[in-house]
Design a protein around this motif. Structure first.
Motif, PDB file in Angstrom:
ATOM      1  N   ARG A   1       0.838  -1.210   0.000  1.00 16.95           N
ATOM      2  CA  ARG A   1       0.000   0.000   0.000  1.00 16.95           C
ATOM      3  C   ARG A   1       0.875   1.263   0.000  1.00 16.95           C
ATOM      4  O   ARG A   1       0.509   2.279  -0.560  1.00 16.95           O
ATOM      5  N   ASN A   2       2.046   1.178   0.648  1.00 18.47           N
ATOM      6  CA  ASN A   2       2.967   2.317   0.670  1.00 18.47           C
ATOM      7  C   ASN A   2       3.895   2.333  -0.545  1.00 18.47           C
ATOM      8  O   ASN A   2       4.802   3.159  -0.634  1.00 18.47           O
ATOM      9  N   ASP A   3       3.701   1.368  -1.451  1.00 18.15           N
ATOM     10  CA  ASP A   3       4.464   1.305  -2.700  1.00 18.15           C
ATOM     11  C   ASP A   3       5.976   1.205  -2.467  1.00 18.15           C
ATOM     12  O   ASP A   3       6.769   1.804  -3.192  1.00 18.15           O
ATOM     13  N   CYS A   4       6.367   0.462  -1.426  1.00 24.03           N
ATOM     14  CA  CYS A   4       7.799   0.273  -1.154  1.00 24.03           C
ATOM     15  C   CYS A   4       8.221  -1.078  -1.742  1.00 24.03           C
ATOM     16  O   CYS A   4       7.895  -2.134  -1.192  1.00 24.03           O
ATOM     17  N   PHE A   5       8.938  -1.030  -2.859  1.00 23.35           N
ATOM     18  CA  PHE A   5       9.282  -2.257  -3.585  1.00 23.35           C
ATOM     19  C   PHE A   5      10.142  -3.195  -2.734  1.00 23.35           C
ATOM     20  O   PHE A   5       9.884  -4.387  -2.646  1.00 23.35           O
ATOM     21  N   PHE A   6      11.185  -2.647  -2.121  1.00 23.89           N
ATOM     22  CA  PHE A   6      12.111  -3.490  -1.353  1.00 23.89           C
ATOM     23  C   PHE A   6      11.368  -4.228  -0.233  1.00 23.89           C
ATOM     24  O   PHE A   6      11.464  -5.448  -0.118  1.00 23.89           O
ATOM     25  N   CYS A   7      10.631  -3.488   0.592  1.00 25.15           N
ATOM     26  CA  CYS A   7       9.976  -4.119   1.757  1.00 25.15           C
ATOM     27  C   CYS A   7       8.908  -5.117   1.331  1.00 25.15           C
ATOM     28  O   CYS A   7       8.804  -6.203   1.906  1.00 25.15           O
TER      29      CYS A   7
END
Lengths: 187, 187
Positions: free
Chosen positions: B56-62
């Motif tokens: 949802r936060n658009d953080c690819f790595f996590c």
């Protein structure tokens, strides 16, 4: 009324902290190292960053308690803290701190909002990479604390004086275990 | 290219942790206690919450790291992880998880988005207060981790195999064991 069963009378984050000792220990260590550990940014500056982000996230408990801690570090200058929250560009703070607050404000919206220009501006005002790192992490950590406090619907006092006492304690005694803090306050 | 000079080429949060070991320690402990500590929610369920919030936060790595670990815990269920990211309500997961993911999905938008209705639904499907507490805190913590990783412009491998290969090790040894120095040598 909080969303879950919490001990009576503990304001804000102190309620959830009281029911979850394993996470509490780590969260308090994180607050201590970020806001009070050895750093080229003063504790007042770091508490100002925490306060500003908490105010952007509209978290009453965090912005008032950390605002009071920042003021306590500055000899009780509550007006400066109010100015930082409403319009930091016109506040009587160093230009470097203004550039760091600009970065912190972007982090509040989302990590990807931080631009290379934001970083270059802070560097141009002699912010070190470690100071930029810590600014981003403090801002991110308060995006967590604010959501923890409000996401569980915790009780938050209306009386500003309650926060001033909390802030004094945070500035003087730090973020040790709350039980210990209260024991110290009573003795 | 990260926004600051990390003096290492580790990806995502690992590069930041090697840069600043003093804050890495509580951050890794937080991930371990939240995602792997004793809990009535399984590690797979908690990694799913972390993955969903990171997506949802658009953080690819996590979302890719934690998605791979969730899939590993859930017996290689990569499709299930994708289904949850797309829409938890349609995924083949227990009603309790759907209700907890609905709460977790509110937290990135702000703590106050969580309603008494969301919490009542979770309780009705059998969630305990502690599980609701942990869901809110995991979601809030990933709003922090995601901003930390993206706010400092870290790089992330694009090859999904890189994440798949590390997942069993993370599931076995945890996050604190990938502390800087150790992790710098292993990859």
């Amino acid at each position: 009324m909080a969303h879950i069963q919490l001990p009576e009378g503990l304001p804000g984050i102190l309620g959830p902290l009281a029911i979850s000792p394993e996470t509490t220990k780590v969260l308090l260590e994180l607050a201590e190292v970020l806001l009070r550990g050895p750093n080229t940014l003063t504790s007042a500056e770091r508490e100002i960053i925490a306060t500003y982000v908490s105010s952007r996230n509209d978290c009453r408990f965090c912005q008032l308690s950390h605002g009071a801690a920042a003021a306590a570090h500055l000899g009780g200058d509550y007006e400066l803290i109010d100015r930082v929250k409403t319009d930091y560009a016109s506040a009587d703070i160093p230009e470097k701190l203004k550039a760091l607050l600009a970065i912190a404000g972007k982090v509040q919206k989302g990590g990807k909002h931080v631009t290379t220009e934001d970083i270059e501006r802070a560097r141009g005002l002699r912010a070190t990479d470690k100071e930029i790192h810590d600014t981003v992490l403090i801002a991110a950590v308060f995006c967590m604390f604010n959501r923890y406090v409000d996401g569980l619907g915790t009780w938050q006092p209306d009386d500003p004086q309650a926060y001033r006492e909390m802030g004094q304690r945070m500035a003087n005694a730090g973020y040790g275990q709350p039980e210990r803090e209260e024991a110290t306050a009573r003795s | 290219m990260a926004h600051i000079e990390l003096l290492n080429d580790l990806p995502g949060i690992r590069g930041l942790m090697a840069f600043r070991p003093e804050t890495a320690e509580p951050l890794n402990q937080l991930a371990d206690v939240l995602l792997r500590g004793p809990n009535s929610l399984s590690p797979g369920e908690r990694e799913l919450i972390a993955t969903f919030v990171s997506s949802r936060n658009d953080c690819f790595f996590c979302q890719t790291v934690h998605g791979a670990v969730a899939a590993y815990h859930l017996g290689g269920g990569e499709q299930l992880v994708l289904d949850v990211k797309r829409n938890p309500e349609l995924a083949v997961i227990p009603d309790k998880m759907k209700a907890l993911l609905a709460i977790a999905g509110k937290v990135p938008r702000g703590g106050k988005e969580v309603t008494t209705g969301d919490v009542a639904r979770a309780r009705e499907s059998g969630a305990t207060d502690m599980e609701i507490h942990d869901t809110v805190l995991i979601a809030a913590a990933f709003c922090m981790f995601n901003r930390y990783v993206d706010g400092l412009g870290t790089w992330a491998p694009t090859d999904p195999d890189m994440y798949r290969q590390r997942a069993p090790m993370i599931a076995r040894d945890g996050y604190a064991s990938s502390v800087p120095g150790v992790s710098a040598q292993e990859s």
